[in-house]
Write an enzyme that holds these catalytic residues in place. Structure first.
Site, PDB file in Angstrom:
ATOM      1  N   LYS A 136      -1.950   2.196  -7.988  1.00 53.82           N
ATOM      2  CA  LYS A 136      -1.105   3.367  -7.771  1.00 53.82           C
ATOM      3  C   LYS A 136       0.171   3.176  -8.588  1.00 53.82           C
ATOM      4  CE  LYS A 136       2.147   1.199  -5.184  1.00 53.82           C
ATOM      5  NZ  LYS A 136       3.511   0.930  -5.734  1.00 53.82           N
TER       6      LYS A 136
ATOM      7  N   ASP B 200       2.083  -0.267   1.889  1.00 52.57           N
ATOM      8  CA  ASP B 200       1.467   0.734   1.009  1.00 52.57           C
ATOM      9  C   ASP B 200      -0.049   0.734   1.107  1.00 52.57           C
ATOM     10  OD1 ASP B 200       1.021  -1.670  -0.254  1.00 52.57           O
ATOM     11  OD2 ASP B 200       1.764  -1.051  -2.209  1.00 52.57           O
TER      12      ASP B 200
END
Length: 273
Positions: free
Chosen positions: A8, A132
């Site tokens: 990401k 995350d």
């Protein structure tokens, strides 16, 4: 089962305030990037974790893949599995590679053993592994708040653009990176900034880590400037670094940039989409 845990990038990152528990409240946009590890999970007679590719720091027994397995194993009495990871995503880069690996283990175990856990349940489990980690359960663009585990889906589509993501062979310790930051509430909420045209992002969309980390590691700032020199529409550091990325119009010729990255004495690891 073979899976491809992806990276990401962070589109903007504001460190808003320090929490009583020692963590920080933040706001950022997570956007998936198809730079991937390879993960294979199969039922086995005993639990085995094995990795190849980039070396992984730390004790293999504490790898996030095993943490993910043990989290579900204690709740659902899972049989052993063989976990084989081919590591392509660099560590200490701000790309979420370890979190992605753990989240994909949760997703795979849910499918293999038919646990019938929904996305919300998997996200709750993932958030116990890393802030995350929950993002990689749904793996679609999201505004992240809290510690990064509170996710609001975004209808953000950058598929028409090309991406270049570069790891400059610098590992940034996350705890150290946070010590370089003085938290502050942003003047404009990130959710508003990210909805503006991408042509405004260079001036408006900022990562609070980028300036202080670049002062310690000027190669990062130089790399971002280099991407802008090659006509990036937007370029920034991801997370707490050290990876940085550029977003380019689809017609942009990136051949000279790719050649420079390939031949650099700094031996960059990079991904071009």
């Amino acid at each position: 089962m073979i899976l491809f845990p992806n990276a990401k990038i962070n589109l903007g990152l504001h460190i808003c305030e320090k929490r009583p528990d020692g963590f920080h409240n933040l706001e950022t946009v997570f956007y998936p990037l198809p730079w991937c590890d390879v993960l294979e999970i199969v039922p086995a007679k005993e639990l085995v974790f094995r990795s190849e590719g980039l070396p992984i720091d730390g004790n293999p027994d504490n790898n996030l893949c095993l943490q993910a397995y043990r989290l579900l194993q204690t709740q659902y009495d899972l049989p052993p599995v063989h976990i084989f990871l081919i590591k392509h995503l660099p560590m200490g880069a701000g790309l979420g590679g370890g979190s992605a690996d753990a989240a994909f283990v949760l997703r795979a175990l849910n499918d293999i053993f038919k646990l019938q856990l929904g996305e919300e349940q998997l996200q709750q489990a993932a958030a116990r592994i890393g802030s995350d980690c929950a993002f990689f359960i749904r793996n679609t663009p999201a505004l992240a708040t809290g510690k990064g585990e509170q996710l609001t889906p975004l209808s953000l589509d950058l598929s028409r653009y090309r991406f270049v993501c570069v790891f400059p062979n610098i590992a940034v310790n996350t705890a150290w990176a946070y010590r370089q930051i003085t938290p502050k509430m942003p003047a404009v909420a990130l959710q508003h900034l990210i909805s503006q045209p991408i042509t405004t992002w260079k001036e408006a969309l900022h990562n609070d880590f980028q300036a202080p980390i670049s002062r310690h590691f000027p190669d990062i700032a130089e790399g971002i400037d280099f991407l802008y020199h090659h006509q990036a529409v937007y370029a920034a550091m991801s997370g707490s670094g050290s990876a940085f990325y550029g977003i380019f119009e689809p017609h942009t010729d990136l051949s000279s940039l790719q050649k420079w990255l390939s031949n650099s004495k700094r031996k960059y690891k990079f991904y071009i989409q």
